[in-house]
Design a protein around this motif. Sequence first.
Motif, short mmCIF file in Angstrom:
data_model
loop_
_atom_site.label_atom_id
_atom_site.label_comp_id
_atom_site.label_asym_id
_atom_site.label_seq_id
_atom_site.Cartn_x
_atom_site.Cartn_y
_atom_site.Cartn_z
N HIS A 302 -7.90 11.03 13.61
CA HIS A 302 -7.59 11.73 12.37
C HIS A 302 -6.57 10.99 11.53
CE1 HIS A 302 -9.87 15.38 13.26
NE2 HIS A 302 -9.56 15.14 14.51
N GLY A 303 -6.28 9.72 11.87
CA GLY A 303 -5.51 8.86 11.00
C GLY A 303 -4.14 9.40 10.65
N THR A 304 -3.76 9.20 9.38
CA THR A 304 -2.45 9.58 8.87
C THR A 304 -2.61 10.64 7.81
OG1 THR A 304 -1.62 7.35 9.27
CG2 THR A 304 -0.38 8.70 7.74
N LEU A 305 -1.71 11.62 7.82
CA LEU A 305 -1.66 12.64 6.78
C LEU A 305 -0.45 12.34 5.91
CD1 LEU A 305 -2.48 15.86 8.83
CD2 LEU A 305 -4.03 14.46 7.48
N ALA A 306 -0.69 12.10 4.62
CA ALA A 306 0.38 11.70 3.72
C ALA A 306 0.54 12.73 2.61
CB ALA A 306 0.09 10.32 3.12
N PHE A 307 1.80 13.08 2.32
CA PHE A 307 2.13 13.97 1.21
C PHE A 307 2.54 13.12 0.02
CE2 PHE A 307 2.27 16.84 4.70
CZ PHE A 307 2.07 18.11 4.18
N ALA A 308 1.89 13.35 -1.11
CA ALA A 308 2.19 12.60 -2.32
C ALA A 308 2.45 13.57 -3.46
CB ALA A 308 1.02 11.67 -2.69
N HIS A 309 3.42 13.23 -4.32
CA HIS A 309 3.68 14.08 -5.48
C HIS A 309 2.44 14.14 -6.36
CE1 HIS A 309 7.88 15.11 -5.00
NE2 HIS A 309 8.11 13.88 -4.57
N HIS A 310 2.12 15.31 -6.79
CA HIS A 310 0.93 15.49 -7.62
C HIS A 310 1.21 15.09 -9.06
CE1 HIS A 310 -2.36 17.42 -9.74
NE2 HIS A 310 -1.46 18.03 -10.47
N HIS A 311 0.25 14.39 -9.64
CA HIS A 311 0.29 14.16 -11.08
C HIS A 311 -1.14 14.12 -11.60
CE1 HIS A 311 -0.89 9.97 -10.47
NE2 HIS A 311 0.12 9.82 -9.61
N ALA A 312 -1.26 14.33 -12.88
CA ALA A 312 -2.58 14.39 -13.48
C ALA A 312 -3.23 13.01 -13.49
CB ALA A 312 -2.49 14.94 -14.90
N GLU A 313 -4.54 13.01 -13.71
CA GLU A 313 -5.31 11.77 -13.67
C GLU A 313 -5.31 11.08 -15.03
OE1 GLU A 313 -9.89 10.34 -12.65
OE2 GLU A 313 -9.29 12.44 -12.57
N ILE A 314 -5.15 9.77 -14.99
CA ILE A 314 -5.25 8.95 -16.20
C ILE A 314 -6.51 8.12 -16.07
CG2 ILE A 314 -4.09 7.21 -17.63
CD1 ILE A 314 -1.44 8.18 -16.48
N SER A 315 -7.56 8.60 -16.64
CA SER A 315 -8.88 8.03 -16.38
C SER A 315 -9.17 6.75 -17.16
CB SER A 315 -9.97 9.07 -16.70
OG SER A 315 -9.85 9.48 -18.06
N SER A 316 -8.41 6.47 -18.20
CA SER A 316 -8.73 5.31 -19.05
C SER A 316 -8.02 4.04 -18.63
CB SER A 316 -8.37 5.63 -20.52
OG SER A 316 -7.00 6.00 -20.61
N PHE A 317 -7.31 4.09 -17.51
CA PHE A 317 -6.53 2.93 -17.10
C PHE A 317 -7.42 1.73 -16.75
CE2 PHE A 317 -3.65 1.03 -13.67
CZ PHE A 317 -2.98 0.24 -14.59
N LYS A 318 -8.50 1.97 -15.99
CA LYS A 318 -9.37 0.87 -15.59
C LYS A 318 -10.06 0.24 -16.80
CE LYS A 318 -13.45 -0.30 -12.85
NZ LYS A 318 -14.57 0.20 -12.05
N ILE A 319 -10.48 1.07 -17.75
CA ILE A 319 -11.14 0.55 -18.96
C ILE A 319 -10.18 -0.36 -19.73
CG2 ILE A 319 -12.19 1.19 -21.15
CD1 ILE A 319 -13.07 3.79 -19.82
N PHE A 320 -8.92 0.09 -19.84
CA PHE A 320 -7.92 -0.72 -20.54
C PHE A 320 -7.73 -2.07 -19.85
CE2 PHE A 320 -3.49 -2.12 -20.49
CZ PHE A 320 -3.27 -2.35 -21.85
N VAL A 321 -7.59 -2.05 -18.54
CA VAL A 321 -7.31 -3.29 -17.81
C VAL A 321 -8.49 -4.25 -17.88
CG1 VAL A 321 -6.84 -4.25 -15.52
CG2 VAL A 321 -5.64 -2.20 -16.28
N GLN A 322 -9.71 -3.75 -17.70
CA GLN A 322 -10.86 -4.64 -17.65
C GLN A 322 -11.25 -5.17 -19.03
OE1 GLN A 322 -13.89 -2.55 -15.32
NE2 GLN A 322 -13.22 -3.72 -13.52
N THR A 323 -10.88 -4.46 -20.08
CA THR A 323 -11.15 -5.00 -21.42
C THR A 323 -10.16 -6.10 -21.80
OG1 THR A 323 -9.85 -3.19 -22.35
CG2 THR A 323 -12.24 -2.90 -22.30
N LEU A 324 -9.02 -6.14 -21.09
CA LEU A 324 -8.09 -7.24 -21.33
C LEU A 324 -8.68 -8.56 -20.87
CD1 LEU A 324 -4.65 -5.71 -20.27
CD2 LEU A 324 -5.42 -6.25 -22.58
N ASN A 325 -9.25 -8.55 -19.65
CA ASN A 325 -9.82 -9.77 -19.09
C ASN A 325 -10.88 -9.37 -18.06
OD1 ASN A 325 -10.45 -12.23 -17.92
ND2 ASN A 325 -8.33 -12.96 -17.97
#
Length: 831
Positions: A302-325
């Motif tokens: 069952h691996g590792t259980l990790a608690f992470a602070h919740h934040h909303a999703e920023i869906s346009s990040f990959k599009i921004f990065v890949q359009t750079l190069n």
Amino acid sequence: MFTLIFLFFFLNIPLLVSRFTHSRCFWRMKQNKDKDGDMVTGCIFFLIGVEWPVKKDYFNHILNIDTTAEHNQFALALAFSMDEVNRNPGLLSNTSLVFDFQEGGCKPVSHLNSLVHIYEETPDILPNYSCQKEPVCIIMLSGPDWEVLHLTYGPFHAILSNHEQFPSLYQMAPKDTSLAIAMVSLMLQFNWNWIGLAISDNDQGIQFLSHLRKEMEKNTVCFAFVNMIPVEMNLFLSRAEVYYNQIMTSSTNVVIIYGDTDSTLAVSFRRWQSLGIQRIWVTTSQWDVITSKKGFQLNSSHGTLAFAHHHAEISSFKIFVQTLNPLKYTDEYLASLEWMNLNCELSDSKCKTLRNCLSNASLQWLKVQTLDMAFSDDSYDIYNAVYAVAHALHEMFLQQADNWKGYYAHCLKLHSFLRKTSFTNPVGDRVNMNQKEKLQEEYDIFQIWNFPYDLGLKIKIGEFSTYFPHGKQLHLYEDMIEQSTGSRQMPHSVCSADCGPGFRKIWQQGMAACCFDCSPCPQNEVSNETNVDKCVRCPEDQYANREQNQCIPKPVVFLDYKEPLGMALALMALCFSAFTTVVLGVFVKHHDTPIVKANNRKLSYILLISLIFCFLCTLLFIGHPNSATCVMQQITFGVVFTVAISTVLAKTVTVLLAFKLTVPGRRMSFFQLSRAPKYIITICLFIQIILCAIWLQFSPPFIDTDPHSEPGQIIIVCNKGSVTAFYCVLGYHGFLALGSFIVAFLARNLPDTFNEAKMLTFSMFLFCSVWVTFLPVYHSTKGKVMVILEVFSILASSVGVLGCIFIPKCYIILLKPERNFLRKFKETTSS
């Protein structure tokens, strides 16, 4: 053009993925280089405000500088955040934010001070961001040359929240005040109560231990061990074997890891992994970075259980990065920077779980999947930091406060605006730079595995939110747990096995509250739940089943005609009464014979009739009792037995009186001889009737239930009402029987024809023996046995009287009629 100076100390915070409505999976390709032994490095970024529009392509030449992927992700997040701010018409009108990243700008942290002095001499390019790999900001802040604004991210440190010591420092990471509550809620959800803990032996670790212990004590969760790892390396190395043995010998399956990822705790954690310790590791999201290094395989199912602070999703990040190069920032490259979103329903029919699919996956297989890029913890904090600075600048410009001259004066003015900044970022999360205000905390819970081909998998399995009421703050996606592992159940981690239904917990002195022994419930007590402290006693009308896990209604029983014993007693009563009737008929038929006429045949008739009723009164004790039969049982028994015994007494008195008539010198009229028996029977009966009347007046018998005599049954019995009155009636019978016995014994040798004194003596002896034996046995029995004993005693004593007095006479009447003549007896006597 103006220059803004802000120094960011980037602490080593791992990857926190964004919140999503539908559960998603994440994969990452591990970096080939292992830089655990490298010196702590940091990078300097320069934030510049310019008065011309800035396009996205402007950042390309900066991002093409050769640096590690781990550092490059900070620059990408910074570029994305600035691009959003620059395109926002509501922020910094006529002003754009850009940054510069000089080649060779990444140096050991000890050299960053010199870089600050160098760039302070340049009026237009000033240092703004320090991206460092290890949390050494406390040391750096103590220097006199770092009088600038500090916006940090990473695990929230309470020591940095001291505004007197660090007046211009802002921690972008949320506080972890609810982390202990979230972890304990997860333990309760999986029924874990035996937990190991490994923390750094510093203020942060001790504070977390205090919060966690408080929550665990509230919910009866116990520590199997607490390893406080010293921060000093030499001291740690001297105790490393002790910590290893403690975790190996412990019976717990769950261990919480909390502390800094650059500490001796991280060294200890890697050692435990390398030695093959299989546990469920519960930790924070920053430790996911540790599990991805050195290619260690977490063999735990069952691996590792990790608690992470919740934040909303920023869906346009990959599009921004890949359009750079597009050629540089491929999916494979971006996977080395951050987690990639992966459709969790992609598993085919050959693999039952997603975990099994990715265990045998390859990069070629992953490349054909639909992937998206997720914002990490550090990237999201940079995102909020850029917007916080932009909002503070915007307010400062609106108030025309840009007439502050000089580097430090400008920072001081901006600090006054930044301290009051509060806004909602573009993805809807509230950001408040006033750190004294407590915000509601939310956590995402992830399940993490490492696989071959340098791949990692992380699946969101739940959420914890303090917005919801207590007891409903944790929500797990059981379908995601099942889809990833093939089961909705987690391994157990308890000190003692559950005490199932029918058992209760017994604590031994010196044991933890979670450790106990199981003991069966006491007699007639049940427990229908697991791990109960006390068993519950069944109501009187119910009894515990064999397993002692439920109470069953007791069947109502009584001495019934249908059961063998009741039927046998009833047949005996009827047979003996019928036999007595036959004897009475024989006596009536031969009423003129000498043996019948001797000793007053009327008394014989009365005695036989009373014996018939004595036999028949036992039928009142058999069958379902009611109020009438309960009263009739004792009254009938008392009256008819009084008549029978007083008749026997009258017979013995008659023998004595008859002998006196034959003694010379004695004179007694026949009238007196014939009336004496009547007086005796009447007086004796009258006294018994008075006793019975008093009994009925003050404490009459009544119908009652006896749930205790026989397990699993409720016996309906007739309660005597007054035990004293019952023994008075019985004692009166004994008194009459004893008197009859004495008188008959005295008259046993009188020379009279057909003298039955001997038979009367023996009958009363038998009668007294039966009832004397009855008393102690009756006193020690209960329920139906008591009724049976009383019926048997009535039958036995009645049969004794019948057999001793009348059977010999019937023998002579029926089988030896030649002896039934007075002349024969006289001839026998004279000869």
